[in-house]
Structure formats: C-alpha cells, structure tokens
Design a protein around this motif. Structure first.
Motif, PDB file in Angstrom:
ATOM      1  N   VAL A   1      -8.291   8.105  -1.609  1.00  0.00           N
ATOM      2  CA  VAL A   1      -6.545   8.190  -0.713  1.00  0.00           C
ATOM      3  C   VAL A   1      -5.432  10.003  -1.737  1.00  0.00           C
ATOM      4  O   VAL A   1      -5.483  10.633  -1.770  1.00  0.00           O
ATOM      5  CB  VAL A   1      -6.163   7.930  -0.247  1.00  0.00           C
ATOM      6  CG1 VAL A   1      -4.456   8.292   0.129  1.00  0.00           C
ATOM      7  CG2 VAL A   1      -6.565   7.222   0.603  1.00  0.00           C
ATOM      8  N   ASN A   2      -5.755   8.853  -3.042  1.00  0.00           N
ATOM      9  CA  ASN A   2      -4.882   9.332  -3.855  1.00  0.00           C
ATOM     10  C   ASN A   2      -5.272  10.770  -4.859  1.00  0.00           C
ATOM     11  O   ASN A   2      -4.437  11.366  -5.515  1.00  0.00           O
ATOM     12  CB  ASN A   2      -3.895   8.191  -5.525  1.00  0.00           C
ATOM     13  CG  ASN A   2      -3.183   7.591  -4.367  1.00  0.00           C
ATOM     14  OD1 ASN A   2      -2.877   7.475  -3.344  1.00  0.00           O
ATOM     15  ND2 ASN A   2      -3.185   6.560  -5.282  1.00  0.00           N
TER      16      ASN A   2
ATOM     17  N   ILE B   1      -4.927   4.494   7.647  1.00  0.00           N
ATOM     18  CA  ILE B   1      -5.076   3.847   6.149  1.00  0.00           C
ATOM     19  C   ILE B   1      -5.733   2.753   7.221  1.00  0.00           C
ATOM     20  O   ILE B   1      -7.253   1.555   6.142  1.00  0.00           O
ATOM     21  CB  ILE B   1      -3.827   3.384   5.515  1.00  0.00           C
ATOM     22  CG1 ILE B   1      -3.510   4.345   4.627  1.00  0.00           C
ATOM     23  CG2 ILE B   1      -4.628   2.042   5.007  1.00  0.00           C
ATOM     24  CD1 ILE B   1      -4.386   5.045   3.949  1.00  0.00           C
TER      25      ILE B   1
ATOM     26  N   GLU C   1     -10.531  -1.471  -1.246  1.00  0.00           N
ATOM     27  CA  GLU C   1      -8.961  -1.639  -1.696  1.00  0.00           C
ATOM     28  C   GLU C   1      -9.137  -0.448  -2.224  1.00  0.00           C
ATOM     29  O   GLU C   1      -8.949   1.106  -3.117  1.00  0.00           O
ATOM     30  CB  GLU C   1      -8.098  -2.539  -1.742  1.00  0.00           C
ATOM     31  CG  GLU C   1      -7.751  -2.324  -0.630  1.00  0.00           C
ATOM     32  CD  GLU C   1      -8.566  -3.751   0.419  1.00  0.00           C
ATOM     33  OE1 GLU C   1      -8.339  -3.904   0.959  1.00  0.00           O
ATOM     34  OE2 GLU C   1      -7.972  -4.591  -0.186  1.00  0.00           O
TER      35      GLU C   1
ATOM     36  N   LEU D   1       0.046   4.607  -2.326  1.00  0.00           N
ATOM     37  CA  LEU D   1      -0.592   5.828  -1.959  1.00  0.00           C
ATOM     38  C   LEU D   1       0.034   6.328  -1.520  1.00  0.00           C
ATOM     39  O   LEU D   1       1.669   6.492  -1.936  1.00  0.00           O
ATOM     40  CB  LEU D   1      -0.847   5.162  -0.478  1.00  0.00           C
ATOM     41  CG  LEU D   1      -2.125   4.553  -0.439  1.00  0.00           C
ATOM     42  CD1 LEU D   1      -1.909   4.316   1.342  1.00  0.00           C
ATOM     43  CD2 LEU D   1      -3.525   4.545  -0.319  1.00  0.00           C
TER      44      LEU D   1
ATOM     45  N   PHE E   1       0.642  -1.231   0.134  1.00  0.00           N
ATOM     46  CA  PHE E   1       0.251   0.200  -0.021  1.00  0.00           C
ATOM     47  C   PHE E   1       1.052   1.763   0.031  1.00  0.00           C
ATOM     48  O   PHE E   1       0.417   2.001  -0.422  1.00  0.00           O
ATOM     49  CB  PHE E   1      -1.009  -0.506   0.994  1.00  0.00           C
ATOM     50  CG  PHE E   1      -1.859  -0.627   0.806  1.00  0.00           C
ATOM     51  CD1 PHE E   1      -2.254  -1.670   0.027  1.00  0.00           C
ATOM     52  CD2 PHE E   1      -3.475  -0.426   1.954  1.00  0.00           C
ATOM     53  CE1 PHE E   1      -2.881  -2.417   0.250  1.00  0.00           C
ATOM     54  CE2 PHE E   1      -4.552  -2.125   1.860  1.00  0.00           C
ATOM     55  CZ  PHE E   1      -4.201  -2.444   1.021  1.00  0.00           C
TER      56      PHE E   1
ATOM     57  N   PHE F   1      -8.139   3.712  -2.303  1.00  0.00           N
ATOM     58  CA  PHE F   1      -6.714   4.255  -3.054  1.00  0.00           C
ATOM     59  C   PHE F   1      -7.196   5.580  -4.234  1.00  0.00           C
ATOM     60  O   PHE F   1      -6.807   6.218  -4.166  1.00  0.00           O
ATOM     61  CB  PHE F   1      -6.104   2.533  -4.268  1.00  0.00           C
ATOM     62  CG  PHE F   1      -5.723   1.830  -3.943  1.00  0.00           C
ATOM     63  CD1 PHE F   1      -5.247   2.024  -2.401  1.00  0.00           C
ATOM     64  CD2 PHE F   1      -5.887   0.845  -4.501  1.00  0.00           C
ATOM     65  CE1 PHE F   1      -4.557   0.863  -1.794  1.00  0.00           C
ATOM     66  CE2 PHE F   1      -5.007  -0.543  -3.857  1.00  0.00           C
ATOM     67  CZ  PHE F   1      -4.628  -0.295  -2.091  1.00  0.00           C
TER      68      PHE F   1
END
Lengths: 323, 162, 87
Positions: free
Chosen positions: A246-247, A184, A239, A167, A163, A243
């Motif tokens: 967050v990204n 996370i 997930e 991330l 991760f 992702f």
C-alpha cells in the motif's frame, strides 16, 4: 528448495507423461513436478484424475480458495507422518486446562511481541503509533484460556486501530470479514488465508495433529493448530506485506473489485502473491540453529518446539522477532 | 521390541536420535541426503540380490559363496564406527540363525570397502547394546542433546537445536 | 543448484529427453531447459539422461550456474516461456 504454484486464472491441471500441465485459453504450460511442493488455486481450476493421482503420489497438496480468497479446502496426500506418542501428548496438553493455558499464553506473548516489534519499526520511521504501543504493552497475559483470549482480542484490536497511522492510502475502519467491506480488510483476509495454508503445510511436515490447538478451540471447522501458529507470524509476514504494497503504491484502487464487498481482482492477487512468496522465502540467520532459515521454515521450527514441549523435552517459547 | 540395524547404528552415534527414531519420530522424509542415499542404493550392485530379510532384520544384500557375506552400502564413511556396529549386529543375527557370515562395508562413492568379522568380544558387546537400547527407548523422555561433530548433518539437527 | 540444459539428440530420442526434463526443469524453448534442482535431483537427472540417450551419438550440455543470481538473462525477440509460478 521447492516452490509453491499459485493459479489465479481459470484452467485445467492434467498429467502428461510423468509431469503436470496447466491448460487454459492462453495455451498449455508444462510444470516441473519435482520443483513444486504445493498448489494454491484461486481461479476455477479443474483437476483431471491423472493429475490428482500424480500429485498425491508426489506428496503435493492442492489448496482451494474461493473468490474472496478464503480457504475452502484441500486435496491432501495420505498422511505419512504419524507418531502416536506425539498426538497423545499433544492432546493431553489440550485437555488439561492448566497445561493448555501455558501454551496459549506463550502464543499470545509471541503475538504481542511481534506486533510491538512491527509497530516500533514504524514508530522509528516517523509514524505516530506510540499510543497503540502503550496500550499493547499494558496487556499482562495471564489467567485461564478465556482470559488469555481476551488479552489477545484487545491486542489485535489496538493493533488494527494503528493501521490508519501507518498506511498512506486506504482506511482501516473496523475488521470485517465475509465479505470484507474495505480494501484493507480485503488484504488482511487474503493474507491471513494464505498464511493459514502455509502454516498448515508446515504442520503436515511434522508429527503434530493439525486439529489439536491451544489458543483456538479445536471444535472450529478449520485445522485450528494452523490458526495458532499463523497468528504468531501475521505481523511479521502478512501485515509487513500489506504495508509495503500500500505505502509504495504497488496496490491501488484499480486492483480491487467493488461489487459484493471489496475484493482483490486477478491482477491484484498476483501482485500480493508475488510479495507474499518473496516474504516467505526471506532468510534470516537463526541464533540457535546457526543457519539461515526462511520465514516459512520458522513456522516449521515452531512446530518442533511444540513437539518438544508436549514430550516434556524442552519448555515452549514462542517465536519472537529477534531482528 | 524389534531392534533394527539402524537402531544399533543410532545407539553408537546418538542416544537421542535412537529414542526419537524408536518412538516413531523420524525426520528422514524430506532430507536431500537421504534421497541421495536411496539413489546410490538403487544404482549400486543393481544386478545382485538386495534387501534380504533374515529373522528380525533386513540388510542390504548377501552373496552366498563358500561363506555368506553380508554387505552394507553407505554414502560416506563419516559415520564409520556406528555403521560398523550396524553390520556387526547383522552378523550376530545371522549367526543366531545358524548362517554365520562375514561382513563387508561398501562406500561406492569413495571406492572403499572394509571387511568385518564377528569376534566373541563383539558378540558380547552387541548383546549388551541390545539390552541398553531397550532400556533407553522405553524411557518417557528423550535423552538430552549431546553435541557431536556430525550433528550438523543429522536430520534431527533443527529439532534438537531449536 | 541452478541449471541450464541444452541438448542435441537423435530425432528418435528428442521426445523422451524433452518429457524427462519436464519433470525437473522449466521448458524455455526448443531443446532448452532451465531451473533450480537439489543435489539429489541433479544426480537423478544425470543418471536418467544417461539411461535414455545414446552416449555415442547424442549430446547434452549441462551448465551448472550454481545460483540464479550468477547470471543475467537478456532476451532478443520474444521470451516464449517465462518461468512463472504464479499463473
């Protein structure tokens, strides 16, 4: 298609006429009872008895989560689907260690495959996840249930380690729960609880018993078959949502509370729920069914495949992302 | 074993569907077509007597005039042949109980009706079907999938195809 | 299918119609409902409305928009009751 209702604020659910209202300090909102298939409560939600009897009559379960987003329990309508034959066969496939290992191995094959698909997607996007892919590819899933479980443990471990390469923000230290100690971990826990409940609701729409499972021990307090099914879909649903959030900076530090452990705050929960729901509703053309099905429905199909397997109709092959 | 009219219909339409249904694996619970069927049933002929129980079976409704008539109401005529046999089975049951009747299939949406009479050949066929149903249902495994034009409308479609 | 329903009915039946539609659709503002329904719900909705209204005096318009993607909503002033399922 009916939709789930999520409640992150505090308030009261009550019945008026033949429909449902959510009442809180902001006011009173009518909710079309015929459009809802489940209610997930994250805030402090009280149910008036009129509301609960209406919900049970309409077959709408209410799931409760605590402040950490962990599943606490449900108010479920009386089970309507019951097939003695399926439950007996389902249990036999648990109690015979060889038969159980066949299903457990298939579930872990699914997990492995879907994790690898996810990692290869990020590899293509320039993320340095090659070493983790190699580690996971090395896992040969075989042996008894205990061996298969250790395969599974190592696969998740390598995957969680990767991760930090995927991330753009936050760090994945180690997987910690109750309470999560990093952002996370908080997101993974929140997403996993959600997926668990979604899997449970799909199981309730089939003839499988939610407590008889193959990879997880049925002795656990939760409905362990939902854990089996949810695990296969975590990389595809949970997930991928994390992702993206967050990204793309859709979730940042200010969407978390940092007092006892790290938790999503109310706004953060809403952002997560919106993305999660959109992901569940994403449709994909199914090669065998030759119809578009939602990611959520893929979990129902997983239950159908298990039913066919335990009845001896068709050998179970777990869901592997084909796109 | 109690053979129902629906089982006779399934026998003609699909043996696999018959097996699942008779083994308590019923997929009708959240199907929109089934809800529509129920709604049509409630709205049509609401003044006449509905759901009559006679011996082992219950059917849509009976009108007693000079000769009894058993009605069966359906949403569409897509499954004509299986539905005919369902009604023949009701007629056969009625005859066994000494209440000989004719049958009428009604498709309210299509404004279509079809009259059926139980002949000795049909009686014989029904008796054979009942024996065969008992044989199929008691087998340990469901019969294999046989693709038919109406599979796509069937509530078991996903279960069979996946 | 996605529906927009607008009604103009006798004052004695306004409440009945409003209560009935609340079971199936999202209340948008006075006399306006909107939302997704299945085909069977659409049939029940229509026959239910026929049962509680007087077809000689009342008026109900049902816009069948097929899909939420087929139209764009623009709001002038305030949107009183946004359609939300995350509360």
């Amino acid at each position: 298609m009916k939709d789930p209702l999520y409640i992150t604020s505090h308030g009261i659910l009550q019945r008026k006429g033949n429909t449902l209202y959510f009442v809180n300090e902001e006011g009173k909102k009518a909710l079309p009872i015929n459009r809802i298939n489940e209610i997930n409560c994250y805030g402090k939600v009280s149910l008036k008895s009129g509301a609960s009897s209406l919900l049970m009559k309409e077959g709408i379960p209410v799931n409760f989560f605590n402040m950490y987003g962990y599943y606490e329990g449900s108010l479920y309508p009386r089970v309507q689907l019951n097939s003695g034959l399926v439950v007996v066969q389902q249990s036999q496939h648990y109690s015979d260690p060889e038969k159980r290992a066949v299903i457990a191995a298939e579930i872990v094959e699914g997990i492995k495959n879907n994790i690898l698909k996810t990692l290869r997607y990020y590899l293509k996007k320039g993320k340095d996840v090659e070493p983790y892919i190699q580690d996971i590819e090395k896992e040969v899933i075989k042996g008894d249930v205990a061996q298969i479980m250790s395969n599974e443990g190592r696969i998740w471990h390598s995957y969680y380690q990767s991760f930090n390469k995927i991330l753009k923000n936050f760090e994945m230290d180690k997987r910690e729960i109750r309470p999560p100690t990093t952002e996370i971990n908080a997101l993974i826990s929140f997403g996993n609880s959600l997926l668990y409940v979604s899997a449970l609701s799909e199981i309730y729409h089939t003839y499988l018993h939610p407590s008889v499972s193959y990879l997880h021990e049925p002795a656990e307090r939760r409905f362990s078959l939902a854990l089996d099914i949810a695990d296969i879909f975590k990389p595809v649903i949970v997930e991928r949502v994390i992702f993206k959030l967050v990204n793309n900076n859709m979730l940042t530090e200010k969407d978390f509370n940092h007092d006892v452990g790290v938790l999503l705050n109310e706004k953060g929960k809403r952002i997560f729920l919106k993305e999660y729901q959109a992901k569940l509703e994403t449709t994909i053309k199914h090669p065998e069914i030759k119809r578009k099905v939602s990611y959520k429905y893929l979990m129902r199909l997983e239950c159908y495949k298990l039913i066919k397997h335990v009845l001896g109709d068709k050998e179970y092959r777990s869901f592997r992302m084909w796109w | 074993m109690r053979v129902t009219g629906v089982m006779v219909q399934y026998y003609v339409a699909c043996k696999r569907e018959l097996w699942f249904f008779a083994n308590q694996i019923n997929m009708n619970y959240d199907n929109d077509d089934i809800s529509i069927g129920r709604h049509i049933h409630e709205k049509s002929f609401s003044r006449e007597k509905k759901n009559v129980n006679l011996g082992d079976v219950s059917f849509d409704f009976v009108k007693t005039g000079e000769k009894n008539t058993i009605f069966e109401i359906k949403k569409s005529s897509k499954l004509e042949e299986p539905v005919r046999y369902q009604l023949y089975y009701y007629l056969w049951n009625a005859k066994k109980l000494g209440k000989e009747a004719d049958g009428v299939l009604v498709y309210p949406k299509e404004k279509k009706r079809e009259k059926l009479t139980l002949t000795p050949e049909k009686e014989h066929e029904i008796e054979h079907i009942i024996k065969d149903i008992e044989k199929i249902v008691s087998q340990p495994l469901p019969p294999p999938v046989v693709i038919k034009p109406y599979c796509k409308r069937c509530t078991y479609y996903e279960l069979c195809m996946v | 299918m996605y529906l927009l329903i607008v009604y103009d009915v006798d004052v004695n039946r306004v409440n009945k119609v409003n209560k009935f539609l609340k079971m199936y659709l999202h209340w948008r503002q006075n006399s306006v409902f909107e939302g997704e329904v299945s085909i069977s719900q659409f049939k029940k909705l229509k026959s239910g409305l026929k049962d509680i209204t007087n077809e000689d005096k009342d008026s109900i318009l049902i816009y069948n928009l097929k899909d939420r993607k087929n139209f764009k909503l623009e709001v002038i002033g305030i949107e009183k009751n946004p359609i939300e399922l995350i509360l």
